[in-house]
Design an enzyme around this catalytic site. Structure first.
Site, PDB file in Angstrom:
ATOM      1  N   SER A   7      82.882  77.205 -69.006  1.00  0.00           N
ATOM      2  CA  SER A   7      81.478  77.171 -69.393  1.00  0.00           C
ATOM      3  C   SER A   7      81.386  76.816 -70.868  1.00  0.00           C
ATOM      4  CB  SER A   7      80.806  78.513 -69.101  1.00  0.00           C
ATOM      5  OG  SER A   7      81.533  79.579 -69.692  1.00  0.00           O
ATOM      6  N   GLU A   9      78.907  76.882 -74.592  1.00  0.00           N
ATOM      7  CA  GLU A   9      77.782  77.429 -75.340  1.00  0.00           C
ATOM      8  C   GLU A   9      77.283  76.404 -76.357  1.00  0.00           C
ATOM      9  OE1 GLU A   9      77.844  81.516 -77.131  1.00  0.00           O
ATOM     10  OE2 GLU A   9      77.634  80.368 -79.007  1.00  0.00           O
ATOM     11  N   ALA A  43      68.824  85.059 -84.862  1.00  0.00           N
ATOM     12  CA  ALA A  43      68.588  86.433 -85.301  1.00  0.00           C
ATOM     13  C   ALA A  43      67.107  86.769 -85.205  1.00  0.00           C
ATOM     14  CB  ALA A  43      69.073  86.612 -86.740  1.00  0.00           C
ATOM     15  N   HIS A  68      70.651  83.043 -74.107  1.00  0.00           N
ATOM     16  CA  HIS A  68      70.962  84.293 -74.782  1.00  0.00           C
ATOM     17  C   HIS A  68      69.642  85.001 -75.071  1.00  0.00           C
ATOM     18  CE1 HIS A  68      75.192  83.250 -76.542  1.00  0.00           C
ATOM     19  NE2 HIS A  68      74.996  82.670 -75.373  1.00  0.00           N
ATOM     20  N   ASP A 100      71.367  90.207 -84.217  1.00  0.00           N
ATOM     21  CA  ASP A 100      71.363  90.538 -85.642  1.00  0.00           C
ATOM     22  C   ASP A 100      69.935  90.606 -86.161  1.00  0.00           C
ATOM     23  OD1 ASP A 100      74.220  90.472 -85.848  1.00  0.00           O
ATOM     24  OD2 ASP A 100      74.093  88.284 -85.820  1.00  0.00           O
ATOM     25  N   HIS A 140      84.227  95.302 -82.404  1.00  0.00           N
ATOM     26  CA  HIS A 140      83.050  94.920 -83.161  1.00  0.00           C
ATOM     27  C   HIS A 140      83.190  95.427 -84.597  1.00  0.00           C
ATOM     28  CE1 HIS A 140      78.872  94.572 -84.432  1.00  0.00           C
ATOM     29  NE2 HIS A 140      78.656  93.815 -83.369  1.00  0.00           N
ATOM     30  N   GLN A 167      83.974  87.661 -77.838  1.00  0.00           N
ATOM     31  CA  GLN A 167      84.027  86.991 -79.130  1.00  0.00           C
ATOM     32  C   GLN A 167      85.293  86.136 -79.136  1.00  0.00           C
ATOM     33  OE1 GLN A 167      83.142  85.435 -81.821  1.00  0.00           O
ATOM     34  NE2 GLN A 167      82.079  87.221 -82.640  1.00  0.00           N
ATOM     35  N   PHE A 207      83.125  81.760 -90.561  1.00  0.00           N
ATOM     36  CA  PHE A 207      82.644  82.332 -89.300  1.00  0.00           C
ATOM     37  C   PHE A 207      83.378  83.629 -88.982  1.00  0.00           C
ATOM     38  CE2 PHE A 207      81.165  78.122 -87.101  1.00  0.00           C
ATOM     39  CZ  PHE A 207      80.082  78.078 -87.958  1.00  0.00           C
ATOM     40  N   HIS A 257      85.300  80.259 -71.829  1.00  0.00           N
ATOM     41  CA  HIS A 257      83.957  79.967 -72.312  1.00  0.00           C
ATOM     42  C   HIS A 257      84.088  79.358 -73.705  1.00  0.00           C
ATOM     43  CE1 HIS A 257      79.602  80.397 -72.717  1.00  0.00           C
ATOM     44  NE2 HIS A 257      79.809  80.905 -73.925  1.00  0.00           N
TER      45      HIS A 257
END
Length: 276
Positions: A7, A9, A43, A68, A100, A140, A167, A207, A257
């Site tokens: 997939s 994004e 965000a 999303h 965020d 996280h 992630q 990033f 992904h």
């Protein structure tokens, strides 16, 4: 090697030129027959219209378009409206995120965590939506502890999530350990590894600093050593990421992904090397 699910994004374009570029990117990646194509949500919902428009374009091209949706800074009423519009247009697959808070915004909204958003979606729409949630193999950056982060992921699944996307990472062992750890908590949903092609050293490090993804020191040093040689960076990155993807797939990952950054070439090259 059996063919895993793949997939892609994308992020919603902000200009006519960006929209044209994304159209071309999608057309190239569509040849790989992805399971779905997802579209990010800025965000605090800052790209809400762009996300919605891009999702409908993808759906109109015959693909499973997956928006999303983040809850931070949003009201239940606004979320209810967005979900209703997606349902009206036949969208049945979403990525539910905390998101965020935009810079300068102090109001966190009525839902503070992704597990609350998952519960809200289930309460409002039952089983209409297939719900993806985020997973963090390297944990996280705001988690109190690794254990707390694993438990938080389990809460999202128990709230009604069907599957997850991680992630990005460059250490396959982190992914496999994460899957093993959540399995011990009774979580058995598919967890899709998130894959970020390496094309730009400074961009990658920026990033990764923001999102808490680790770039192994040996990879960072090699990339730094290439200086401004973009071709060398891309060639090295292609080798590293392809080898990791092969290991993931061979050892049971349900698919891959790709975080495309609206570019097709490197994702396409990795898939071709893997004979996907």
């Amino acid at each position: 090697m059996s063919s895993p699910q793949i997939s892609f994004e994308f992020f919603p374009p902000k200009t006519a030129e960006g929209a044209e570029k994304l159209y071309i990117t999608r057309a190239r990646l569509a040849l790989l027959k992805p399971k779905f194509m997802s579209v990010t949500f800025g965000a605090g919902g800052s790209t809400q219209k762009g996300t919605f428009d891009t999702v409908l374009e993808i759906a109109g091209e015959g693909f499973d378009a997956v928006p999303h949706l983040s809850c931070i800074g949003a009201s239940k009423q606004s979320l209810r409206g967005i979900l209703t519009q997606y349902r009206i247009h036949g969208i049945r697959h979403i990525v539910a995120l905390r998101g965020d808070l935009p810079s300068g915004m102090k109001e966190v909204g009525e839902l503070r965590y992704a597990c609350e958003l998952v519960k809200f979606v289930r309460a409002e729409h039952g089983d209409w939506f297939h719900i993806e949630v985020a997973a963090y193999p390297e944990y996280h950056p705001q988690a109190r502890s690794a254990r707390a982060d694993i438990e938080n992921f389990a809460h999202k699944v128990k709230a009604g999530a069907n599957s997850a996307i991680t992630q990005y990472f460059y250490n396959a062992d982190a992914y496999f350990r994460f899957v093993d750890d959540v399995c011990k908590l009774g979580v058995d949903v598919p967890i899709m590894p998130g894959i970020m092609p390496i094309t730009n050293y400074m961009q990658l490090m920026r990033f990764s600093e923001m999102c808490g993804a680790e770039v192994p020191k040996w990879i960072a040093r090699r990339l730094e050593g290439f200086g401004d040689d973009r071709d060398a960076i891309k060639a090295f990155g292609l080798d590293i990421v392809t080898a990791m993807c092969e290991r993931l797939v061979m050892n049971g990952a349900p698919g891959l992904h790709f975080y495309t950054l609206n570019n097709a070439a490197d994702c396409k090259s990795i898939c071709e090397r893997l004979h996907l």
